[in-house]
Design an enzyme around this catalytic site. Sequence first.
Site, short mmCIF file in Angstrom:
data_model
loop_
_atom_site.label_atom_id
_atom_site.label_comp_id
_atom_site.label_asym_id
_atom_site.label_seq_id
_atom_site.Cartn_x
_atom_site.Cartn_y
_atom_site.Cartn_z
N LYS A 103 0.85 -1.21 0.00
CA LYS A 103 0.00 0.00 0.00
C LYS A 103 0.87 1.24 0.00
O LYS A 103 2.04 1.22 0.45
CB LYS A 103 -0.95 0.03 1.21
CG LYS A 103 -0.28 0.12 2.60
CD LYS A 103 0.08 1.51 3.07
CE LYS A 103 0.90 1.49 4.35
NZ LYS A 103 1.73 2.62 4.60
N ASP A 129 -2.44 -1.82 10.07
CA ASP A 129 -2.58 -1.82 8.61
C ASP A 129 -3.16 -3.14 8.08
O ASP A 129 -3.50 -3.22 6.89
CB ASP A 129 -1.22 -1.62 7.92
CG ASP A 129 -0.71 -0.19 8.03
OD1 ASP A 129 -1.51 0.70 8.39
OD2 ASP A 129 0.48 0.03 7.74
P1 ATP Z 1 4.36 -0.50 7.70
O1 ATP Z 1 4.18 0.26 6.41
O2 ATP Z 1 3.14 -1.38 8.04
O3 ATP Z 1 4.84 0.34 8.83
P2 ATP Z 1 6.84 -1.43 6.67
O4 ATP Z 1 6.56 -1.61 5.20
O5 ATP Z 1 7.50 -0.16 7.06
O6 ATP Z 1 5.49 -1.60 7.46
P3 ATP Z 1 7.76 -4.13 6.91
O7 ATP Z 1 8.27 -4.42 5.55
O8 ATP Z 1 6.44 -4.70 7.29
O9 ATP Z 1 7.75 -2.56 7.19
O10 ATP Z 1 8.90 -4.59 7.93
C1 ATP Z 1 9.06 -4.05 9.21
C2 ATP Z 1 9.84 -5.05 10.07
O11 ATP Z 1 9.02 -6.19 10.32
C3 ATP Z 1 11.10 -5.56 9.43
O12 ATP Z 1 12.17 -5.17 10.24
C4 ATP Z 1 10.99 -7.08 9.39
O13 ATP Z 1 12.13 -7.71 9.93
C5 ATP Z 1 9.78 -7.40 10.27
N1 ATP Z 1 8.90 -8.41 9.67
C6 ATP Z 1 8.24 -9.39 10.33
N2 ATP Z 1 7.50 -10.13 9.49
C7 ATP Z 1 7.69 -9.64 8.25
C8 ATP Z 1 7.21 -10.01 6.97
N3 ATP Z 1 6.38 -11.04 6.78
N4 ATP Z 1 7.59 -9.25 5.92
C9 ATP Z 1 8.41 -8.18 6.09
N5 ATP Z 1 8.92 -7.81 7.29
C10 ATP Z 1 8.58 -8.53 8.37
#
Ligand code: ATP
Length: 314
Positions: free
Chosen positions: A11, A141
């Site tokens: 997203k 989210d």
């Molecule tokens: P958001 O936009 O919801 O804040 P994000 O895109 O910034 O999320 P993610 O890619 O979800 O961040 O990753 C955040 C942290 O979550 C990473 O440090 C990762 O190690 C951990 N994590 C746990 N499970 C997952 C997963 N299935 N995919 C990606 N990261 C994961």
Amino acid sequence: MRLYTLLAAAKINLYLEIVGSRPDGFHELIMVMQSVSLCDRITVRSIGVDAIRVRCDHPLVPADETNLAYKAAALVSQRCPGMMAKLGGVEITIEKQIPVGAGLAGGSSNAAAVLVGLDLLWNLGLTQSELQELGAELGSDVPFCVSGGSVIATGRGEQLDPLPGIDSLHLVLAKYESEFVSTPWAYQTYRAQYGDTYLSDTQSWQERQSAVRSGAMVQAVAQRDTQALASHLCNDFEKVVLPAHPKTAALRETMAGLGGLGTLMSGSGPSVFTLVETAAEAETLADRLRSALPAPDLGVWTARFSSSGVQLES
Ligand code: ATP
């Protein structure tokens, strides 16, 4: 069937306003969220043993019980006791395309896909709102990632009102591999710097929500006015993240200077996107970005707006 493969969409935030501080410790938000076609591929497969296993090809994603996909499976298993003993455990395979820690809800989308996948694998017959209620226990989210599309999200991001979708827009996304923003840090810093602007009571929050619902961004989305939409892009996190991350600030400036309809950081960053009208314009802008910033650790992707959150792979 003993195996399902799902596409879990990333997203972006077209609008993100931090309104106040909630008694439960979360922030009160008003967001316009949009699914995009950049997806992770999640396979859920029954295994003969009473266990949850996670396999992931990305070095930064844990393959243990801290993975959000694992947590989603554990939650369903806990709420539907006996399913694992009856039908076997589950192996979850995550093929990552969504950059990690980018503000694109990669982990949340994976959790949403596991909720949908286990509902199918264990034949649970859960409704979309039941899946979203489970999702809200995993992260703010996750409910959006189940259904996707274009929505206004309020509360801590879990209260969703669908908007008419704009499926025609395309985008270029970029993120430096070496840049990470901790979402808790972004909220804490925002509170420290802008806490005195927070609205303090629920009535003021509702008035603000009404103003945003009838405001320029939501009207632009509702009327599918892409020019107006792009000129009202807004993300409060930019105020704290960009000054602390000059490399991402420079990326945003370069992208904004390459044309397109409008440029913004997504979520708490550090990914940045530029909206364009066509797939061809997205490819051209992506090439121009790679030439303008030929850094080996700059990831650049093209995508389009999507009306889906989690989808079964056809
Ligand atoms: P958001 O936009 O919801 O804040 P994000 O895109 O910034 O999320 P993610 O890619 O979800 O961040 O990753 C955040 C942290 O979550 C990473 O440090 C990762 O190690 C951990 N994590 C746990 N499970 C997952 C997963 N299935 N995919 C990606 N990261 C994961």
